[in-house]
Write a protein that holds these residues in place. Sequence first.
Motif, PDB file in Angstrom:
ATOM      1  N   UNK A  84       0.849  -1.200   0.000  1.00 38.91           N
ATOM      2  CA  UNK A  84       0.000   0.000   0.000  1.00 38.91           C
ATOM      3  C   UNK A  84       0.876   1.239   0.000  1.00 38.91           C
ATOM      4  N   UNK A  85       1.916   1.239   0.831  1.00 34.94           N
ATOM      5  CA  UNK A  85       2.827   2.387   0.903  1.00 34.94           C
ATOM      6  C   UNK A  85       3.582   2.581  -0.408  1.00 34.94           C
ATOM      7  N   UNK A  86       4.013   1.481  -1.014  1.00 35.44           N
ATOM      8  CA  UNK A  86       4.710   1.579  -2.301  1.00 35.44           C
ATOM      9  C   UNK A  86       3.800   2.178  -3.371  1.00 35.44           C
ATOM     10  N   UNK A  87       2.529   1.798  -3.356  1.00 37.37           N
ATOM     11  CA  UNK A  87       1.563   2.355  -4.308  1.00 37.37           C
ATOM     12  C   UNK A  87       1.361   3.853  -4.054  1.00 37.37           C
ATOM     13  N   UNK A  88       1.294   4.243  -2.787  1.00 41.60           N
ATOM     14  CA  UNK A  88       1.153   5.664  -2.468  1.00 41.60           C
ATOM     15  C   UNK A  88       2.374   6.459  -2.919  1.00 41.60           C
ATOM     16  N   UNK A  89       3.552   5.875  -2.750  1.00 44.31           N
ATOM     17  CA  UNK A  89       4.778   6.547  -3.208  1.00 44.31           C
ATOM     18  C   UNK A  89       4.718   6.782  -4.715  1.00 44.31           C
ATOM     19  N   UNK A  90       4.238   5.776  -5.450  1.00 51.25           N
ATOM     20  CA  UNK A  90       4.122   5.905  -6.918  1.00 51.25           C
ATOM     21  C   UNK A  90       3.143   7.018  -7.292  1.00 51.25           C
ATOM     22  N   UNK A  91       2.182   7.291  -6.420  1.00 50.31           N
ATOM     23  CA  UNK A  91       1.196   8.346  -6.661  1.00 50.31           C
ATOM     24  C   UNK A  91       1.704   9.704  -6.198  1.00 50.31           C
ATOM     25  N   UNK A  92       2.958   9.764  -5.732  1.00 54.03           N
ATOM     26  CA  UNK A  92       3.555  11.031  -5.346  1.00 54.03           C
ATOM     27  C   UNK A  92       3.336  11.439  -3.903  1.00 54.03           C
ATOM     28  N   UNK A  93       2.922  10.500  -3.070  1.00 55.69           N
ATOM     29  CA  UNK A  93       2.705  10.814  -1.659  1.00 55.69           C
ATOM     30  C   UNK A  93       4.039  10.724  -0.920  1.00 55.69           C
ATOM     31  N   UNK A  94       4.471  11.819  -0.281  1.00 54.60           N
ATOM     32  CA  UNK A  94       5.706  11.743   0.506  1.00 54.60           C
ATOM     33  C   UNK A  94       5.462  10.947   1.795  1.00 54.60           C
ATOM     34  N   UNK A  95       6.313   9.954   2.031  1.00 54.58           N
ATOM     35  CA  UNK A  95       6.196   9.111   3.217  1.00 54.58           C
ATOM     36  C   UNK A  95       7.559   9.062   3.899  1.00 54.58           C
ATOM     37  N   UNK A  96       7.558   9.386   5.176  1.00 52.51           N
ATOM     38  CA  UNK A  96       8.766   9.312   5.997  1.00 52.51           C
ATOM     39  C   UNK A  96       8.640   8.064   6.857  1.00 52.51           C
ATOM     40  N   UNK A  97       9.703   7.278   6.929  1.00 56.27           N
ATOM     41  CA  UNK A  97       9.699   6.082   7.761  1.00 56.27           C
ATOM     42  C   UNK A  97      10.350   6.349   9.105  1.00 56.27           C
ATOM     43  N   UNK A  98       9.886   5.644  10.114  1.00 54.17           N
ATOM     44  CA  UNK A  98      10.476   5.689  11.448  1.00 54.17           C
ATOM     45  C   UNK A  98      10.586   4.252  11.931  1.00 54.17           C
ATOM     46  N   UNK A  99      11.824   3.792  12.134  1.00 52.83           N
ATOM     47  CA  UNK A  99      12.005   2.403  12.560  1.00 52.83           C
ATOM     48  C   UNK A  99      11.598   2.230  14.013  1.00 52.83           C
ATOM     49  N   UNK A 100      11.038   1.067  14.295  1.00 52.78           N
ATOM     50  CA  UNK A 100      10.517   0.760  15.630  1.00 52.78           C
ATOM     51  C   UNK A 100      11.246  -0.458  16.179  1.00 52.78           C
ATOM     52  N   UNK A 101      12.125  -0.241  17.155  1.00 59.27           N
ATOM     53  CA  UNK A 101      12.868  -1.343  17.808  1.00 59.27           C
ATOM     54  C   UNK A 101      13.454  -2.305  16.782  1.00 59.27           C
ATOM     55  N   UNK A 102      14.142  -1.748  15.813  1.00 56.84           N
ATOM     56  CA  UNK A 102      14.656  -2.543  14.707  1.00 56.84           C
ATOM     57  C   UNK A 102      16.134  -2.252  14.489  1.00 56.84           C
ATOM     58  N   UNK A 103      16.937  -3.292  14.464  1.00 55.88           N
ATOM     59  CA  UNK A 103      18.361  -3.106  14.158  1.00 55.88           C
ATOM     60  C   UNK A 103      18.500  -2.547  12.748  1.00 55.88           C
ATOM     61  N   UNK A 104      19.393  -1.594  12.555  1.00 59.30           N
ATOM     62  CA  UNK A 104      19.549  -0.983  11.236  1.00 59.30           C
ATOM     63  C   UNK A 104      19.767  -1.999  10.108  1.00 59.30           C
ATOM     64  N   UNK A 105      20.625  -2.999  10.313  1.00 65.95           N
ATOM     65  CA  UNK A 105      20.865  -3.984   9.247  1.00 65.95           C
ATOM     66  C   UNK A 105      19.611  -4.776   8.910  1.00 65.95           C
ATOM     67  N   UNK A 106      18.816  -5.116   9.923  1.00 72.39           N
ATOM     68  CA  UNK A 106      17.560  -5.825   9.672  1.00 72.39           C
ATOM     69  C   UNK A 106      16.595  -4.954   8.875  1.00 72.39           C
ATOM     70  N   UNK A 107      16.513  -3.675   9.239  1.00 74.92           N
ATOM     71  CA  UNK A 107      15.638  -2.748   8.522  1.00 74.92           C
ATOM     72  C   UNK A 107      16.092  -2.583   7.073  1.00 74.92           C
TER      73      UNK A 107
END
Length: 177
Positions: A84-107
């Motif tokens: 859903x987020x990928x489709x919104x990005x294709x439609x020009x919607x700016x999306x900022x991500x915030x990692x939640x308790x996630x190791x950087x390499x895993x993310x």
Amino acid sequence: MKKILLFIPLLLLVVIVGFLTVPLMNKDALAPTEDWQGKPFPEFVGKNLLDSNAHLNNNSLPKEPYILNVWASWCTWCIKEFPILLDLKQKGVPIVGLTYSDRPNDALNALKNWGNPFSLIIDDYEKGFLIQTLKVSSAPSSYLIDKHGVVRYQQKGYNPDFAQDFLPKLEALRNEK
């Protein structure tokens, strides 16, 4: 008559369970401590997941209405939400991500596998400052933020109608003067 009295505890249990579960069915239900609607997005300094040498802060965020999505590589509901987020990005919607308790390499590995719908990603793993400040208790969680940095709408959990819920609100914010 005595048989009817035996069902009273069961009936009371059903009523109590009903009172406890009905609020959970409302996807817009937020605990008062989690409700950021109408409040400015908190000031922060954090790492950029895609460039560990770069730091992000409020000035790094889009100057137009955008969605902030809290996600994690281990979150099965986040995996379901990514298309859903990928489709919104294709439609020009700016999306900022915030990692939640996630190791950087895993993310980063998750982004390789699922695709990257984000214009930038705040890596909150080390300090957890934003997660704690926003009082995020689960992923995914999403926030619609206006051009002034004020949270205008938020949603906890996976929602298959995410785009239908957020797009009209985003368009309304874009049309505000």
